[in-house]
Design an enzyme around this catalytic site. Sequence first.
Site, PDB file in Angstrom:
ATOM      1  N   PHE A  73       2.723  -0.947  -7.913  1.00  0.00           N
ATOM      2  CA  PHE A  73       3.650  -0.861  -6.830  1.00  0.00           C
ATOM      3  C   PHE A  73       4.888  -1.225  -7.047  1.00  0.00           C
ATOM      4  CE2 PHE A  73       0.464  -4.301  -6.071  1.00  0.00           C
ATOM      5  CZ  PHE A  73       1.402  -5.314  -6.304  1.00  0.00           C
ATOM      6  N   CYS A  76       7.635   1.479  -8.293  1.00  0.00           N
ATOM      7  CA  CYS A  76       7.961   2.520  -7.091  1.00  0.00           C
ATOM      8  C   CYS A  76       8.411   1.859  -5.872  1.00  0.00           C
ATOM      9  CB  CYS A  76       6.982   3.664  -6.885  1.00  0.00           C
ATOM     10  SG  CYS A  76       5.353   2.728  -6.360  1.00  0.00           S
ATOM     11  N   HIS A  77       8.419   0.714  -5.635  1.00  0.00           N
ATOM     12  CA  HIS A  77       8.337  -0.070  -3.992  1.00  0.00           C
ATOM     13  C   HIS A  77       9.616  -1.234  -4.364  1.00  0.00           C
ATOM     14  CE1 HIS A  77       7.785  -1.910  -0.276  1.00  0.00           C
ATOM     15  NE2 HIS A  77       7.833  -0.757   0.050  1.00  0.00           N
ATOM     16  N   PHE A  78      10.734  -1.139  -4.700  1.00  0.00           N
ATOM     17  CA  PHE A  78      11.741  -0.203  -4.780  1.00  0.00           C
ATOM     18  C   PHE A  78      12.213  -0.166  -6.099  1.00  0.00           C
ATOM     19  CE2 PHE A  78      11.485  -1.279  -0.225  1.00  0.00           C
ATOM     20  CZ  PHE A  78      11.238  -0.248   0.382  1.00  0.00           C
ATOM     21  N   VAL A  83       9.318  -4.974  -4.713  1.00  0.00           N
ATOM     22  CA  VAL A  83       8.598  -6.075  -3.810  1.00  0.00           C
ATOM     23  C   VAL A  83       7.237  -5.172  -3.480  1.00  0.00           C
ATOM     24  CG1 VAL A  83       9.786  -4.779  -1.791  1.00  0.00           C
ATOM     25  CG2 VAL A  83       8.852  -7.081  -1.636  1.00  0.00           C
TER      26      VAL A  83
END
EC number: 4.2.1.59
Length: 184
Positions: A73, A76-78, A83
């Site tokens: 994660f 892709c976040h962010f 985070v």
Amino acid sequence: MQGPHDFHTPKSSYSKEDLLESGKGGYFGPGNAQLPAPPMLMMDRITEISLDGGAFGKGHVVGELDITPDLWFFQCHFPGDPVMPGCLGLDAMWQIVGYWLGWSGSPGKGRALGVGEVKFTGEITPDKKLVRYEIDIKRVRRGKLNLGIADGRVYVDGEHVYTAIDMKVGLKNVLGGAGDLPAS
């Protein structure tokens, strides 16, 4: 209701291998609670689990997730501002409540049914080391629909970052036809 010993030997803690076995549907018996497979499995171990502990005296679970910068994660976040999505922390707590229901003897497959209130007061970033989920079981209803209601807290490196009040997880008995879960 079955007792936990009817389909597994209850322990007070569970390793990553135990949790992965649960994800294959093999830990609590066919048609019963199972955790998601990676990458959606949001914990690496359960360090404490009980039928009568916690703030309400009805059950308590502590799970942990090791944080590494290469977790999926963060990519892709962010991009440029990584985070852990807060919804993944909430999902981890739902996973733990469902696991506890299966561990405590409730049959059926689990689904998250809702949450009364969620607060995010901090962030989980790739420079952190350890996420700790603490779950206190508030109520359990066993019958056509087995339902667990719990409060939970998420800590990262000892700092309290999320709170969830009145998380609801239901287990439906897909083998015995013991009722359907409400539509989500």
